[in-house]
Design an enzyme around this catalytic site. Structure first.
Site, PDB file in Angstrom:
ATOM      1  N   ASP A 178       0.944  86.908  31.514  1.00 25.98           N
ATOM      2  CA  ASP A 178       0.402  88.046  31.257  1.00 25.98           C
ATOM      3  C   ASP A 178       0.988  89.037  30.215  1.00 25.98           C
ATOM      4  O   ASP A 178       0.425  90.783  29.938  1.00 25.98           O
ATOM      5  CB  ASP A 178       1.912  89.141  32.708  1.00 25.98           C
ATOM      6  CG  ASP A 178       2.106  88.298  33.861  1.00 25.98           C
ATOM      7  OD1 ASP A 178       0.567  88.500  34.045  1.00 25.98           O
ATOM      8  OD2 ASP A 178       2.123  88.899  35.146  1.00 25.98           O
ATOM      9  N   PRO A 207       4.789  80.983  36.389  1.00 25.93           N
ATOM     10  CA  PRO A 207       3.340  81.707  36.234  1.00 25.93           C
ATOM     11  C   PRO A 207       3.388  82.445  36.197  1.00 25.93           C
ATOM     12  O   PRO A 207       1.934  82.768  36.168  1.00 25.93           O
ATOM     13  CB  PRO A 207       3.063  80.702  37.888  1.00 25.93           C
ATOM     14  CG  PRO A 207       4.521  81.090  38.644  1.00 25.93           C
ATOM     15  CD  PRO A 207       5.377  81.095  37.702  1.00 25.93           C
ATOM     16  N   CYS A 208       4.329  83.524  35.976  1.00 22.43           N
ATOM     17  CA  CYS A 208       3.317  84.594  35.340  1.00 22.43           C
ATOM     18  C   CYS A 208       4.144  84.904  33.276  1.00 22.43           C
ATOM     19  O   CYS A 208       2.629  86.182  33.865  1.00 22.43           O
ATOM     20  CB  CYS A 208       4.126  85.597  36.282  1.00 22.43           C
ATOM     21  SG  CYS A 208       3.896  85.873  38.283  1.00 22.43           S
ATOM     22  N   PHE A 209       5.258  84.987  33.625  1.00 22.55           N
ATOM     23  CA  PHE A 209       5.519  85.789  32.575  1.00 22.55           C
ATOM     24  C   PHE A 209       4.779  85.871  30.959  1.00 22.55           C
ATOM     25  O   PHE A 209       4.211  85.870  30.305  1.00 22.55           O
ATOM     26  CB  PHE A 209       6.951  85.631  32.211  1.00 22.55           C
ATOM     27  CG  PHE A 209       7.846  86.578  32.997  1.00 22.55           C
ATOM     28  CD1 PHE A 209       7.657  87.607  33.401  1.00 22.55           C
ATOM     29  CD2 PHE A 209       8.829  86.285  32.503  1.00 22.55           C
ATOM     30  CE1 PHE A 209       8.452  88.301  34.498  1.00 22.55           C
ATOM     31  CE2 PHE A 209      10.376  86.402  33.476  1.00 22.55           C
ATOM     32  CZ  PHE A 209       9.628  87.449  33.661  1.00 22.55           C
TER      33      PHE A 209
END
Length: 458
Positions: free
Chosen positions: A274, A269-271
């Site tokens: 971002d 859900p982040c990399f």
């Protein structure tokens, strides 16, 4: 006396953070808009699946309560952590709608509180979000002035799903973006009382902290992608072994070993988002961030290239077992999972895909997925011509090697994206073992390499 802390948003990170704070002696008020989540927390039951959350909840149960009333929680606490979704928008930036609503409610709580309170945003945002967009909401709703009547900080956590509690209590460092020195000092003092490993606190401006969060994640993905490039090269060299190369590189203090594995691409859900957000920020500021853009493209290409390799190694229409659907071990999150993307690519290429994961029991019944989820690795392997090990889950490392042996005249192809079972499968009869980052055909690779020197050196 320990401060009372409000944790607003009880998802995987928020619920784990609330439990961890309570386990360390803090009085904690959890807040969530979902009454079922609030009920479960008040009953001492984990509202989400996360490693160690249930025992941590039990350890701090007498100090943890939950409510749906944000303003009331803020009015009764000294510090609040806001951990609500900031989904990506169509530009690649982080949408602030949910955070803005939470900040409006926090402002009303500040209006009812005479004592000093530090509002701390933890959700990922882009530089300028806290000071320019969110802080004015607090002042408008509270009728009070930030920096005088209440504090404001931006303090994201650097954790991984599946190890949230461990990472929160034992961070490499804590990051505090502060509106002023008083705000930052209050939050640094809280962290000093909570973390177990004496991690340093890095205090800076709100904008520098907001950039640090997305920049750190983007840098990690660059390192992952570089290692994946090396794995691709090693597959084309005689005796190529990415573990040998990266182990040596990792001994250099300028590089370090973590995230230098060479395997599947990054996900979760982040990399991925971002990188996109950092590129958007650069464009908005009148410059370019070509590296995260290239990293993101290379990561997408990685899955397609691996799928092509697997398809070429199997008969047309063969059944392939994919072990691992979550984006990492010890997590049930399939968002942007490289393993799931790979499984879908294999299905789209005409293979029949059966899959399993220790924590993923279904894919929500979506008929477009084209993947049959089985209850166990054994159930998958029983009907598969080939196997893909997509996550380095300990459950897969512990499997009986005999499960992988072919039941027919042809060896079963095992494509090990993490070289998880290399030691036990590489030379086992009935198995054709193909490890990512390993040379599978030394003579052909040697011949290819020799063509570089057909005209002599230089």
């Amino acid at each position: 006396m320990a401060p009372t802390v409000a944790v607003i948003g009880l998802g995987k990170l928020g619920a784990s953070m609330a439990a961890a704070l309570a386990s360390r002696g803090m009085s904690v008020i959890g807040v969530d808009t979902n009454p079922d989540v609030v009920r479960l927390v008040n009953e001492g039951r984990a509202p989400v699946r996360e490693t160690g959350l249930q025992p941590c909840l039990e350890a701090g149960r007498s100090r943890l309560q939950a409510t749906t009333n944000t303003a009331d929680a803020v009015s009764r606490s000294d510090v609040s952590f806001v951990i609500v979704p900031t989904p990506s928008d169509e530009r690649g930036a982080f949408a602030l709608d949910v955070v803005a609503r939470a900040f409006a409610q926090i402002g009303r709580g500040l209006a009812a509180r005479d004592a000093y309170h530090v509002v701390t945003l933890t959700s990922t945002v882009l530089p300028g979000s806290t000071r320019t967009v969110l802080l004015p909401i607090l002042e408008r709703e509270s009728g009070r002035r930030a920096g005088r009547d209440f504090g404001v900080c931006y303090s994201p956590e650097f954790i991984a799903l599946g190890s949230v509690i461990r990472d929160f209590l034992n961070p490499d460092f804590t990051l505090v973006g502060e509106l002023d020195a008083r705000s930052g000092a209050a939050l640094e003092s809280l962290y000093a009382a909570v973390v177990q490993n004496g991690a340093p606190c890095r205090r800076m401006s709100l904008e520098n902290a907001e950039l640090t969060k997305v920049a750190l994640n983007a840098y990690v993905t660059t390192k992952i992608t570089f290692a994946n490039m090396l794995a691709d090269l090693c597959e084309r060299l005689p005796g190529g072994d990415v573990d040998v190369v990266t182990a040596a590189m990792g001994d250099d203090v300028r590089i370090g070993r973590p995230y230098l594995t060479g395997a599947l691409g990054f996900g979760g859900p982040c990399f991925p988002r971002d990188n996109v957000a950092l590129a958007h920020l650069a464009r908005a500021l009148g410059t370019e961030a070509t590296l995260p853009v290239a990293t993101d493209r290379a990561n997408d290409a990685r899955t397609a290239a691996l799928a092509d390799t697997i398809v070429a190694a199997l008969p047309a229409g063969a059944t392939v077992a994919v072990l691992g659907l979550a984006y990492k071990p010890a997590s049930d999150v399939v968002e942007a999972s490289a393993g799931l993307h790979l499984a879908r690519a294999l299905a789209a290429a005409g293979l029949r895909v059966v899959a399993t994961d220790p924590l993923v029991s279904s894919l929500d019944g979506d008929p477009r997925v084209g993947i049959d989820v089985r209850a166990s690795p054994a159930a998958c392997l029983a009907e598969a011509h080939g196997v893909v090990i997509a996550t380095p889950d300990p459950a897969f490392a512990a499997l009986d090697p005999a499960l992988f042996e072919s039941r027919g005249p042809e060896p079963r192809v095992v494509f090990d994206c993490w070289r998880l079972l290399r030691r036990v499968l590489e030379h086992r009869p009935g198995i054709r073992y193909l490890g990512v980052g390993l040379s599978a055909d030394d003579p052909a690779n040697a011949a290819r390499l020799a063509t570089l020197w057909t005209d002599g050196p230089g």
